[in-house]
Design an enzyme around this catalytic site. Sequence first.
Site, PDB file in Angstrom:
ATOM      1  N   ASP A   1     -41.213 -16.388  14.777  1.00 11.60           N
ATOM      2  CA  ASP A   1     -40.970 -15.830  16.109  1.00 11.60           C
ATOM      3  C   ASP A   1     -39.701 -16.417  16.724  1.00 11.60           C
ATOM      4  O   ASP A   1     -38.915 -15.705  17.354  1.00 11.60           O
ATOM      5  CB  ASP A   1     -42.146 -16.119  17.037  1.00 11.60           C
ATOM      6  CG  ASP A   1     -43.446 -15.492  16.565  1.00 11.60           C
ATOM      7  OD1 ASP A   1     -43.403 -14.465  15.867  1.00 11.60           O
ATOM      8  OD2 ASP A   1     -44.513 -16.046  16.894  1.00 11.60           O
TER       9      ASP A   1
ATOM     10  N   ASP B   1     -49.907 -18.593  14.939  1.00 11.03           N
ATOM     11  CA  ASP B   1     -48.996 -19.147  15.938  1.00 11.03           C
ATOM     12  C   ASP B   1     -49.506 -20.527  16.314  1.00 11.03           C
ATOM     13  O   ASP B   1     -50.715 -20.784  16.283  1.00 11.03           O
ATOM     14  CB  ASP B   1     -48.950 -18.248  17.178  1.00 11.03           C
ATOM     15  CG  ASP B   1     -48.283 -16.910  16.907  1.00 11.03           C
ATOM     16  OD1 ASP B   1     -47.339 -16.870  16.103  1.00 11.03           O
ATOM     17  OD2 ASP B   1     -48.700 -15.907  17.512  1.00 11.03           O
TER      18      ASP B   1
END
Length: 174
Positions: free
Chosen positions: A148, A130
């Site tokens: 995401d 991330d």
Amino acid sequence: MAQMAQMTGGLAARRLELIVSVTVVVLDQITKAMVRPALELHESREIIPGFLDLTRVHNTGAAFGMLNNAEFPFKTLVLSLVAAVALGGVAWYAATVPPSDRLARIGIAGVLGGAIGNLIDRAASGYVLDFVDAYWNNWHFWAFNVADAAISVGVVFMILDILGLGKRRASNPV
């Protein structure tokens, strides 16, 4: 022969969903490949002061970092299997959504593409990379990635479909 024609027709009808899913996976993997050599773990680069940074984070847990700090035998394998089963469930559900539910089908395609992108990371690296760090003052949203974002937007599309947005109304002759 008839089965082959039916399969080909089914793929043609789902071309947009296939394009969305593949595009999400490719963009997700390209952006992660760009971040890996550019940022060390926990290193940040300010993009929009006071709002957006690129910060490299390794999510070894589930969604939103749940189970990140939990350690148990075969954690990566267990989480990968759970993700694969969930992915299979979403794919099965996608096959049942009628062609008229276009928003839902596009939303599901985003969810599938995002799930595949994150599963690739988890299986290959043992974590999901991330890097998008959105914040306001001292409040930080969970770090996320393209996969995401696609999952989140896909769910919004599915909710909009449930609420009836984008569906054609049947004409009511008087």
